[in-house]
Each structure stands twice: as structure tokens, then as C-alpha cells.
Enzyme design. Structure first.
Site, PDB file in Angstrom:
ATOM      1  N   SER A 289       0.885  -0.967   0.039  1.00 31.70           N
ATOM      2  CA  SER A 289       0.196   0.007  -0.073  1.00 31.70           C
ATOM      3  C   SER A 289       0.770   1.310   0.066  1.00 31.70           C
ATOM      4  O   SER A 289       1.448   1.686  -1.119  1.00 31.70           O
ATOM      5  CB  SER A 289      -0.988  -0.066   1.238  1.00 31.70           C
ATOM      6  OG  SER A 289      -1.739   1.062   1.054  1.00 31.70           O
ATOM      7  N   ASP A 300      10.666   5.446  -9.888  1.00 30.63           N
ATOM      8  CA  ASP A 300      10.330   5.786 -11.223  1.00 30.63           C
ATOM      9  C   ASP A 300      11.280   7.164 -11.430  1.00 30.63           C
ATOM     10  O   ASP A 300      11.614   7.296 -12.710  1.00 30.63           O
ATOM     11  CB  ASP A 300       8.777   6.385 -11.244  1.00 30.63           C
ATOM     12  CG  ASP A 300       8.016   5.137 -11.825  1.00 30.63           C
ATOM     13  OD1 ASP A 300       8.500   4.115 -11.909  1.00 30.63           O
ATOM     14  OD2 ASP A 300       6.787   5.673 -11.841  1.00 30.63           O
ATOM     15  N   LYS A 314      -0.536  -4.505  -2.931  1.00 35.56           N
ATOM     16  CA  LYS A 314      -2.021  -4.045  -2.594  1.00 35.56           C
ATOM     17  C   LYS A 314      -1.962  -2.558  -2.794  1.00 35.56           C
ATOM     18  O   LYS A 314      -1.503  -1.695  -2.100  1.00 35.56           O
ATOM     19  CB  LYS A 314      -2.266  -4.529  -1.044  1.00 35.56           C
ATOM     20  CG  LYS A 314      -3.454  -4.453  -0.631  1.00 35.56           C
ATOM     21  CD  LYS A 314      -3.878  -2.983  -0.401  1.00 35.56           C
ATOM     22  CE  LYS A 314      -5.618  -3.023   0.240  1.00 35.56           C
ATOM     23  NZ  LYS A 314      -6.101  -1.796   0.177  1.00 35.56           N
TER      24      LYS A 314
END
Length: 419
Positions: A289, A300, A314
Site C-alpha cells: 500500500s 520511477d 496491494k
């Protein structure tokens, strides 16, 4: 009189179903036919079940069935369960100290929270809870499990765990306690800072700011951000943590759903410091999460090297909806995506460098000894400084490798690129 009451309840349910159908512009015959099937079933139960059924429990069960058929994270909460749910992210609650989810239809531990009864008992990320107090957990929702596992501090609960490598279930009897969650701690390994975030609660960003202030009183050459076995928590705190290391205005995460428009959340000013030192983020299967949002954004932008094992996966958005009688429901309405559009749900964050957990085991008698004169001076000084402050973490292979990577980057003045 009782029959009249049942008929009245049935009539009201049909009216409500009709209003619901109208409000959602249900126009296809197939769906209307299914609503007819529901009303037929309810009518037959009311007329023929061996005992007079509890009308509220019938409706609650029907709602729970609808939601559980959608995905493992959508769930109905009875009023008492919904009230308990409100305490989950406030930093203190009674229980065992585990975050759980349903994976492959089995109640699964995402991660135990550090320094809690579950952690001290030896529960691990990925453990499957197959029984609680001897009763099977088959078909049990997360909300139902939370209600059973929580209780008065000082009382015991026995859970049966199935773990990879075990042929049979293993019982753990754990004493419930008040869970006081301090989510951030730090230490130094020479010139390298180490920050451990165990979960994301309402105090996390404040605690992170304090720990960074302590670390940065002396110059640091890099930071290891440890998100292993961090099951997540508040999205707002994930954005705050990412903002400490990513330029304000840059996209951190976005959500997309069937009906909701794309919602973007960007980094904001965390404090007045610009941090450009190299970073390694440690993750494992217990990272979920909010942990995946932070590690995915840092990866990224190549702001950090992600190291460890693939995360839990999740990253769906549950909207919590209060209902008129004090109950509530969690409905999956969207999914999270990293800044570059990578899906996280059921996939997880794949590390740049895969390192399994373990300890460093060496046999010095079989190793060629290296003369100190053969070691370059700049590497020798780093090694001595590392060992002089809290010692190298020989019992944690992943952390040791993270420190090695940061030392190498600093020693050779290089930067890391995944391209």
C-alpha cells in the site's frame, strides 16, 4: 402479528430495491430478473425457514455477500465493526499488532508491526491464518477477522498459522495489548543514515522530520530508507514521506477508476532542505500500500535504488461509506499507479536489485587475508568509519548490501541509472 411484520419488512425491501434500481437507471431485463430472484429467495426464507429469521441479519448477510463477491478488499461493516475501524489509523489501539488482507481467498498477514505482541511471538509476513481459537477462517472477511482478533488488553488469543515450509499448521498463543505505534526510528552507520518506517499513521511525517533533523546534524553521504514489513497506512502520510526526497510539484501517485476521474497527488514542500544524497529503499513481501506508493515514486524518478524482494501488491483504493444505521462499507473504487503509469495492484514493486533476506556467514579460516596496504585508502577509511559507529549489520544481509551500494556510489562518485 409476526406474519404481518415479515410481510411489512418484505414490502419495504422490495420498495427499496425498486428505488435503488431507479436511482441507478437499471434498464436491462437481465438485472431486473436477478433482483426478482433475490426477492423470491428472501420471500421463501421468511415463509419457510425453521425459525423466524432476524431481518437485519438477513440483509446484512446479503450486503456482505454482494461486496465479498467483488474483490477481497470490499467489505461490509456492522455498526460495531465500523466503529472499531475508525481507530485503525490513530496510532493507538488494542490487539496483536498485525496488518492482514485476504489473498487467494485466505486470510494473510501482510506484516507484523515491530515491537508488538505479534512481532515478538514470531509471526511473519505471508503467514496464512487458517484458524482462530480453533475455528476456521474460511470465508472470513478482514473486518470480521479484526473483530475476533482484537479484545481486552491482557487476554490471550490462539491463532493457527500455515507457513511455507511447514507441513502442518502451527499454533501461536498471543497476549493482546494496547498497540502504541511509533512509526519512525533512525541510526547512523558511519556517514550513512538509516531510517526505518514501520507503518504510515497520522504521526509519521512529524516523526520523519524529527529523525532527519537528528541525522543531518552531521553530514551524511546517503540514506537507507527501510520499508520492509511496512503494511501501509494513510495515503496522506505516504505523500508527505515521498515529498521529503522528491521535488515539490512532481507527481507521486495517481488513481484511476471506472467512474472517478484521474486523481493526481504531487509532492509538496516537506521542509526547507534539498536532499540530493543517494538513497536505497529496502522492501519485501510485507511492504504494501503506502510503502509501495513511496518506493514506486522514488524508483520511477531514479531518486533511489529499490532493493530486496517484490512487494505485496496491494494498491487499490477503498472508499469508506457510512450507512444510515451506523454500519458502513469499504468499496474498491480505483487503483493506484506510479508516476510512470505502472500498476501496483497484484503486481507489486519489483526491486532494481534483488536480495533475499539472510545473514552473512563467513569462514575466515578459508579466506585469503587481504593486507591493509592492498586496500585503497578511501575505501579503508569508509570501512573503518562504518564499523566504528554501531557496527556493520552482519545479521541483516539486505541492509548490509544497501550500505555497500551507497558506499560504492560515494567512493567512485557515480550515480545509479536503470536505463
Amino acid at each position: 402479528m409476526k406474519l404481518f411484520s415479515l410481510k411489512k419488512t418484505f414490502f419495504l425491501i422490495i420498495v427499496l430495491l425498486g428505488l435503488t434500481a431507479t436511482s441507478f437507471a437499471i434498464s436491462n431485463d437481465a438485472l431486473r430478473q436477478q433482483l426478482k430472484l433475490f426477492s423470491e429467495t428472501l420471500s421463501y426464507i421468511n415463509a419457510n425457514y425453521i425459525e423466524v429469521p432476524d431481518q437485519k441479519e438477513l440483509i446484512y448477510g446479503a450486503i456482505q455477500g454482494m461486496l465479498s463477491s467483488l474483490d477481497p478488499h470490499s467489505a461490509f461493516m456492522k455498526p460495531e465493526t465500523y466503529q472499531d475501524f475508525q481507530t485503525d489509523t490513530r496510532g493507538e489501539f488494542g490487539g496483536l499488532g498485525i496488518q492482514i488482507a485476504v489473498r487467494d481467498r485466505v486470510l494473510t498477514i501482510i506484516a507484523p508491526i515491530e515491537d508488538t505482541p505479534a512481532y515478538e511471538a514470531g509471526l511473519k509476513a505471508g503467514d496464512r491464518i487458517i484458524r482462530v481459537e480453533g475455528e476456521t477462517t474460511e470465508g472470513m472477511s478482514v473486518m470480521d477477522a479484526i473483530k475476533v482478533l482484537r479484545g481486552e488488553p491482557g487476554t490471550d488469543v490462539t491463532i493457527t498459522i500455515w507457513r511455507e515450509g511447514l507441513n502442518v499448521g502451527k499454533d501461536f498463543t498471543i497476549t493482546r495489548d494496547i498497540i502504541k505505534v511509533n512509526s519512525v526510528r533512525s541510526k547512523r552507520y558511519g556517514d550513512i543514515g538509516y531510517i526505518r518506517i514501520s507503518n504510515f499513521n497520522e504521526n509519521t511525517s512529524r516523526e520523519l522530520r524529527n529523525e532527519l533533523d537528528k541525522l543531518e546534524k552531521k553530514p551524511i553521504q546517503g540514506v537507507v530508507l527501510d520499508l520492509r514489513n511496512n503494511p501501509g497506512g494513510l495515503l496522506s502520510q505516504a505523500i508527505e514521506v515521498a515529498s521529503a526526497f522528491i521535488e515539490p510539484g512532481k507527481l507521486i501517485v495517481y488513481t484511476e477508476g471506472r467512474t472517478a476521474t484521474r486523481n493526481e497527488l504531487s509532492a509538496r514542500r516537506f521542509d526547507d532542505k534539498d536532499r540530493d544524497y543517494p538513497m536505497v529503499v529496502l522492501v519485501n513481501q510485507g511492504s504494501a500500500s503506502a510503502s509501495e506508493i513511496v518506493s514506486g515514486a522514488l524508483q520511477d524518478y531514479q531518486r533511489a535504488i529499490v532493493m530486496g524482494t517484490t512487494t505485496f501488491g496491494k494498491a487499490s483504493v477503498q472508499t469508506v461509506i457510512p450507512l444510515s444505521d451506523g454500519s458502513g462499507m469499504r468499496l474498491t473504487t480505483a487503483e493506484y499507479f506510479t508516476p510512470k503509469g505502472r500498476a501496483i495492484q497484484d503486481v507489486g514493486i519489483v526491486p532494481d536489485i534483488k536480495v533475499r533476506s539472510g545473514k552473512v556467514v563467513s569462514d575466515e579460516s578459508s579466506m585469503d587475508r587481504v593486507s591493509p596496504s592492498a586496500v585503497p585508502e578511501h575505501l579503508m577509511s569508509d570501512s573503518e568509519e562504518l564499523d566504528s559507529d554501531n557496527g556493520a549489520p552482519e545479521d541483516d544481509l539486505q541492509l548490509l548490501r544497501a550500505l555497500d551500494v551507497l558506499k560504492a556510489l560515494n567512493a567512485f562518485g557515480g550515480t545509479y541509472s536503470r536505463n
